[in-house]
Design an enzyme around this catalytic site. Sequence first.
Site, PDB file in Angstrom:
ATOM      1  CB  ILE A  49      76.689  -3.834 -20.002  1.00  8.06           C
ATOM      2  CG1 ILE A  49      76.909  -2.143 -18.911  1.00  8.06           C
ATOM      3  CG2 ILE A  49      75.569  -4.262 -19.278  1.00  8.06           C
ATOM      4  CD1 ILE A  49      75.768  -1.236 -18.746  1.00  8.06           C
ATOM      5  CB  ALA A  50      81.786  -5.189 -18.732  1.00  9.80           C
ATOM      6  CB  VAL A  51      81.329  -1.380 -14.632  1.00 11.15           C
ATOM      7  CG1 VAL A  51      82.356  -0.097 -13.785  1.00 11.15           C
ATOM      8  CG2 VAL A  51      80.461  -0.103 -15.613  1.00 11.15           C
ATOM      9  CD  GLU A  76      70.390 -13.034 -24.866  1.00  9.12           C
ATOM     10  OE1 GLU A  76      70.805 -12.624 -25.121  1.00  9.12           O
ATOM     11  OE2 GLU A  76      69.019 -13.654 -25.921  1.00  9.12           O
ATOM     12  CG  ASN A 121      75.527 -10.615 -13.849  1.00  9.20           C
ATOM     13  OD1 ASN A 121      75.242 -10.046 -12.166  1.00  9.20           O
ATOM     14  ND2 ASN A 121      76.185 -10.584 -14.112  1.00  9.20           N
ATOM     15  CE1 TYR A 159      71.617  -4.613 -18.446  1.00 15.31           C
ATOM     16  CE2 TYR A 159      71.238  -6.896 -17.436  1.00 15.31           C
ATOM     17  CZ  TYR A 159      72.173  -6.098 -18.613  1.00 15.31           C
ATOM     18  OH  TYR A 159      73.547  -6.291 -18.474  1.00 15.31           O
TER      19      TYR A 159
HETATM   20  C1  COA Z   1      76.907  -5.274 -14.051  1.00  9.60           C
HETATM   21  C2  COA Z   1      77.813  -3.656 -13.882  1.00  9.60           C
HETATM   22  C3  COA Z   1      77.761  -4.030 -15.178  1.00  9.60           C
HETATM   23  C4  COA Z   1      77.152  -2.764 -13.048  1.00  9.60           C
HETATM   24  O1  COA Z   1      78.224  -1.764 -13.161  1.00  9.60           O
HETATM   25  P1  COA Z   1      78.000  -0.929 -12.070  1.00  9.60           P
HETATM   26  O2  COA Z   1      78.704   0.438 -12.711  1.00  9.60           O
HETATM   27  O3  COA Z   1      79.106  -0.986 -10.626  1.00  9.60           O
HETATM   28  O4  COA Z   1      76.728  -0.313 -12.460  1.00  9.60           O
HETATM   29  P2  COA Z   1      76.159   1.507 -10.499  1.00  9.60           P
HETATM   30  O5  COA Z   1      76.274   1.470 -10.323  1.00  9.60           O
HETATM   31  O6  COA Z   1      75.731   2.050 -12.471  1.00  9.60           O
HETATM   32  O7  COA Z   1      74.688   0.531 -10.983  1.00  9.60           O
HETATM   33  C5  COA Z   1      73.211   0.724 -10.949  1.00  9.60           C
HETATM   34  C6  COA Z   1      72.402   0.194  -9.911  1.00  9.60           C
HETATM   35  O8  COA Z   1      72.738  -1.324 -10.962  1.00  9.60           O
HETATM   36  C7  COA Z   1      72.612  -1.743  -9.458  1.00  9.60           C
HETATM   37  N1  COA Z   1      73.392  -2.549  -9.279  1.00  9.60           N
HETATM   38  C8  COA Z   1      75.250  -2.439  -9.808  1.00  9.60           C
HETATM   39  N2  COA Z   1      75.614  -3.216  -8.669  1.00  9.60           N
HETATM   40  C9  COA Z   1      75.337  -4.011  -8.283  1.00  9.60           C
HETATM   41  C10 COA Z   1      75.477  -5.271  -6.916  1.00  9.60           C
HETATM   42  N3  COA Z   1      75.996  -5.222  -7.462  1.00  9.60           N
HETATM   43  N4  COA Z   1      74.543  -5.874  -5.791  1.00  9.60           N
HETATM   44  C11 COA Z   1      73.114  -5.090  -6.284  1.00  9.60           C
HETATM   45  N5  COA Z   1      72.179  -4.000  -7.069  1.00  9.60           N
HETATM   46  C12 COA Z   1      73.668  -3.666  -8.462  1.00  9.60           C
HETATM   47  C13 COA Z   1      71.387  -1.243  -8.158  1.00  9.60           C
HETATM   48  O9  COA Z   1      70.660  -0.979  -8.714  1.00  9.60           O
HETATM   49  C14 COA Z   1      72.366   0.051  -8.262  1.00  9.60           C
HETATM   50  O10 COA Z   1      71.892   1.087  -7.905  1.00  9.60           O
HETATM   51  P3  COA Z   1      72.345   1.660  -6.681  1.00  9.60           P
HETATM   52  O11 COA Z   1      73.729   1.906  -6.519  1.00  9.60           O
HETATM   53  O12 COA Z   1      71.528   2.788  -6.833  1.00  9.60           O
HETATM   54  O13 COA Z   1      71.437   0.751  -5.615  1.00  9.60           O
HETATM   55  C15 COA Z   1      78.905  -4.321 -13.470  1.00  9.60           C
HETATM   56  O14 COA Z   1      78.673  -4.975 -11.958  1.00  9.60           O
HETATM   57  C16 COA Z   1      80.129  -5.665 -14.088  1.00  9.60           C
HETATM   58  O15 COA Z   1      80.783  -4.491 -14.689  1.00  9.60           O
HETATM   59  N6  COA Z   1      79.682  -6.580 -13.755  1.00  9.60           N
HETATM   60  C17 COA Z   1      80.616  -7.565 -14.805  1.00  9.60           C
HETATM   61  C18 COA Z   1      80.204  -7.831 -16.493  1.00  9.60           C
HETATM   62  C19 COA Z   1      78.336  -7.976 -15.898  1.00  9.60           C
HETATM   63  O16 COA Z   1      78.154  -9.054 -15.582  1.00  9.60           O
HETATM   64  N7  COA Z   1      78.080  -7.085 -17.084  1.00  9.60           N
HETATM   65  C20 COA Z   1      76.527  -7.960 -17.671  1.00  9.60           C
HETATM   66  C21 COA Z   1      76.329  -8.575 -18.510  1.00  9.60           C
HETATM   67  S1  COA Z   1      74.741  -9.349 -18.120  1.00  9.60           S
END
Ligand code: COA
Length: 147
Positions: A70-72, A102, A107, A114
């Site tokens: 999953i990635a944003v 995993e 991270n 999750y």
């Molecule tokens: C992890 C990732 C997918 C989260 O995407 P996102 O769209 O920013 O996440 P969301 O805005 O939907 O956040 C949902 C919840 O996740 C958690 N979260 C997301 N980013 C966070 C951060 N930087 N620090 C702490 N909690 C975080 C929080 O609980 C958040 O809820 P909240 O905003 O109400 O506090 C993004 O940071 C990413 O792409 N990271 C790089 C790729 C990666 O590591 N993927 C996971 C591989 S296992």
Amino acid sequence: MITIVPMNEQNYKAVAEIEAECFSQPWSEKTFFGELSNQNAHTYVAYESGEAAGFLSVWEVCGEVSINNIAVSENYRRKGIARALLQKMLSDLSCADSVTLEVRKSNAAAIALYESFGFEHVGERRGFYEKPTEDALLMTKILNGET
Ligand SMILES: CC(C)(COP(=O)(O)OP(=O)(O)OC[C@H]1O[C@@H](n2cnc3c(N)ncnc32)[C@H](O)[C@@H]1OP(=O)(O)O)[C@@H](O)C(=O)NCCC(=O)NCCS
């Protein structure tokens, strides 16, 4: 507004770009293209303001869902896109028994995401990741056919 659609021949290259931006050992464009004909694969693409902003790739085999990635894209983070992708997948695959993944131990963002969905730590895989080498946490959510 966040819109979620299945990956298709028009957007798989954008998915590969997000993958390359976010991971040190990314899946290639060719791999994502191959996923389009993988019967077990479900790949969701999230759009924000008309731009592909994130994706979620899972495989479902015999009721067991595994999250591949999953990635944003960085500019679109903390807007609820990952949450929306997971919600869509869990709603579509609600008849599955479990979802497993995993994640790098360091991270914190992904682990918090999750955990907010009720995934629990069920184990570790030593040295699972490369570039850099790191252990993985194994996390699972039991669905029990919940909707
Ligand atoms: C992890 C990732 C997918 C989260 O995407 P996102 O769209 O920013 O996440 P969301 O805005 O939907 O956040 C949902 C919840 O996740 C958690 N979260 C997301 N980013 C966070 C951060 N930087 N620090 C702490 N909690 C975080 C929080 O609980 C958040 O809820 P909240 O905003 O109400 O506090 C993004 O940071 C990413 O792409 N990271 C790089 C790729 C990666 O590591 N993927 C996971 C591989 S296992």
